[in-house]
Design an enzyme around this catalytic site. Sequence first.
Site, PDB file in Angstrom:
ATOM      1  N   ASP A 143      -1.164  81.817  52.371  1.00  0.00           N
ATOM      2  CA  ASP A 143       0.093  82.135  53.052  1.00  0.00           C
ATOM      3  C   ASP A 143       0.199  81.381  54.379  1.00  0.00           C
ATOM      4  O   ASP A 143       1.213  81.465  55.073  1.00  0.00           O
ATOM      5  CB  ASP A 143       0.287  83.653  53.225  1.00  0.00           C
ATOM      6  CG  ASP A 143      -0.803  84.297  54.062  1.00  0.00           C
ATOM      7  OD1 ASP A 143      -1.768  83.615  54.453  1.00  0.00           O
ATOM      8  OD2 ASP A 143      -0.683  85.519  54.333  1.00  0.00           O
ATOM      9  N   SER A 144      -0.845  80.580  54.701  1.00  0.00           N
ATOM     10  CA  SER A 144      -0.732  79.665  55.844  1.00  0.00           C
ATOM     11  C   SER A 144       0.421  78.688  55.614  1.00  0.00           C
ATOM     12  O   SER A 144       0.872  78.037  56.558  1.00  0.00           O
ATOM     13  CB  SER A 144      -2.043  78.902  56.051  1.00  0.00           C
ATOM     14  OG  SER A 144      -2.489  78.319  54.850  1.00  0.00           O
TER      15      SER A 144
ATOM     16  N   ASP B 229      -2.275  83.548  47.554  1.00  0.00           N
ATOM     17  CA  ASP B 229      -2.286  84.626  48.546  1.00  0.00           C
ATOM     18  C   ASP B 229      -1.154  85.605  48.266  1.00  0.00           C
ATOM     19  O   ASP B 229      -0.010  85.187  48.028  1.00  0.00           O
ATOM     20  CB  ASP B 229      -2.035  84.021  49.938  1.00  0.00           C
ATOM     21  CG  ASP B 229      -3.192  84.238  50.880  1.00  0.00           C
ATOM     22  OD1 ASP B 229      -3.932  85.224  50.709  1.00  0.00           O
ATOM     23  OD2 ASP B 229      -3.352  83.406  51.797  1.00  0.00           O
TER      24      ASP B 229
ATOM     25  N   LYS C 185      -5.287  86.675  46.302  1.00  0.00           N
ATOM     26  CA  LYS C 185      -6.088  87.027  47.484  1.00  0.00           C
ATOM     27  C   LYS C 185      -5.355  88.086  48.301  1.00  0.00           C
ATOM     28  O   LYS C 185      -4.140  88.002  48.476  1.00  0.00           O
ATOM     29  CB  LYS C 185      -6.371  85.787  48.338  1.00  0.00           C
ATOM     30  CG  LYS C 185      -7.148  86.092  49.611  1.00  0.00           C
ATOM     31  CD  LYS C 185      -7.789  84.850  50.191  1.00  0.00           C
ATOM     32  CE  LYS C 185      -6.903  84.006  51.054  1.00  0.00           C
ATOM     33  NZ  LYS C 185      -6.309  84.701  52.210  1.00  0.00           N
TER      34      LYS C 185
ATOM     35  N   GLU D 267      -5.853  90.523  51.976  1.00  0.00           N
ATOM     36  CA  GLU D 267      -6.607  90.726  53.204  1.00  0.00           C
ATOM     37  C   GLU D 267      -6.982  92.204  53.346  1.00  0.00           C
ATOM     38  O   GLU D 267      -6.211  93.086  52.972  1.00  0.00           O
ATOM     39  CB  GLU D 267      -5.774  90.274  54.411  1.00  0.00           C
ATOM     40  CG  GLU D 267      -5.490  88.776  54.383  1.00  0.00           C
ATOM     41  CD  GLU D 267      -4.747  88.284  55.616  1.00  0.00           C
ATOM     42  OE1 GLU D 267      -4.530  89.071  56.561  1.00  0.00           O
ATOM     43  OE2 GLU D 267      -4.387  87.091  55.621  1.00  0.00           O
TER      44      GLU D 267
ATOM     45  N   GLU E 242     -13.289  84.980  57.606  1.00  0.00           N
ATOM     46  CA  GLU E 242     -12.583  84.131  58.585  1.00  0.00           C
ATOM     47  C   GLU E 242     -12.887  84.572  60.017  1.00  0.00           C
ATOM     48  O   GLU E 242     -12.878  85.782  60.327  1.00  0.00           O
ATOM     49  CB  GLU E 242     -11.067  84.205  58.323  1.00  0.00           C
ATOM     50  CG  GLU E 242     -10.267  83.374  59.333  1.00  0.00           C
ATOM     51  CD  GLU E 242      -8.824  83.107  58.929  1.00  0.00           C
ATOM     52  OE1 GLU E 242      -8.420  83.492  57.808  1.00  0.00           O
ATOM     53  OE2 GLU E 242      -8.112  82.502  59.741  1.00  0.00           O
TER      54      GLU E 242
HETATM   55  O1  KIV Z   1      -3.690  81.298  54.131  1.00  0.00           O
HETATM   56  C1  KIV Z   1      -4.738  80.628  54.192  1.00  0.00           C
HETATM   57  O2  KIV Z   1      -4.725  79.405  54.282  1.00  0.00           O
HETATM   58  C2  KIV Z   1      -6.000  81.363  54.154  1.00  0.00           C
HETATM   59  C3  KIV Z   1      -7.261  80.615  54.375  1.00  0.00           C
HETATM   60  C4  KIV Z   1      -7.344  80.181  55.768  1.00  0.00           C
HETATM   61  C5  KIV Z   1      -8.449  81.384  53.953  1.00  0.00           C
HETATM   62  O3  KIV Z   1      -5.983  82.536  53.978  1.00  0.00           O
END
Ligand code: KIV
Length: 296
Positions: free
Chosen positions: A54-55, A93, A123, A125, A192
């Site tokens: 989600d970055s 994510d 993924k 969190e 992280e």
């Molecule tokens: O969203 C992302 O890029 C991440 C990684 C930094 C692990 O969660």
Amino acid sequence: MSLTPIGEPRQKVTTATLRDKKLRHEPITCLTAYDYASARLVDEAGIDIILVGDSLAMTMLGYENTLSVTVDEMLHHTRAARRGVKHGMLIADMPYGSYHVSTDEAVRNAARFVKEGGAEAVKMEGGEKRSDLIRRVIDAEIPVAGHIGLTPQSVNVMGGYKVQGKSLSAIEQLMKDAVALDRAGVACIYLEGIPREVGAMITAEVETPTIGIGAGPQCDGQVLVFHDILNLTFGPAAKFVRRYEDVGAVISNAVQAFRADVISHQYPSDAESYHLPKDTQAALDTVLDRKRSMRR
Ligand code: KIV
């Protein structure tokens, strides 16, 4: 163009591959990718996990943080990345809000990433407090990657992007989180923004492979953000980022050179132009001559 070395057929990376790698102490590699071209390049370079993180809220969409990106936006990028990945494992994510309201909604959203996005795992969190939910998603036949430590979706609770796990009580909680995810049966745990000592302790404690980002060298694998390693992020990099190329400068130079060529009439050249066939040109010349003589 294919970067896959000839004569080295690659096995598909699965959750079992990640476990085997941990057992054999073979480092796991992971990079983010958010579209067809970048996912294909990352996959063909032999990276084990392609993470549609989600970055992308920041790197691709220009948001300030990850909180506003939606399931539909994440799915759009996951589908694009899916088309570029053959061998690596594709993890997507779950964005903020997509698994925080109810378990049913979380399972429904996770299933969308598999059915509509082609993800092989999702993924989420959070540690201990998410373990029941994660079990439910795994029960729905969806592998889950955990993510603990500095969890960007909790930025407002953490009061900024701060390194986590610096006090004894914080370390204790992180260990509990890691063990809870391990017991829930996650495919891997992203660690992280934690001290390297804590990354090492968690990695030694759990059977699940750990993948670090700013969590030191003793994790089972490492992940970085595609745009970070290429300097495409327009700002100062975090301590753990290693810039491998300055693609920002490469793109900027190419764009400026194109602009200069257009302004100075250097582009396009004759060689970069299409031409009429000779007989059409001759016929056209005849027509134009006739028109000119009629005007006189
Ligand atoms: O969203 C992302 O890029 C991440 C990684 C930094 C692990 O969660």
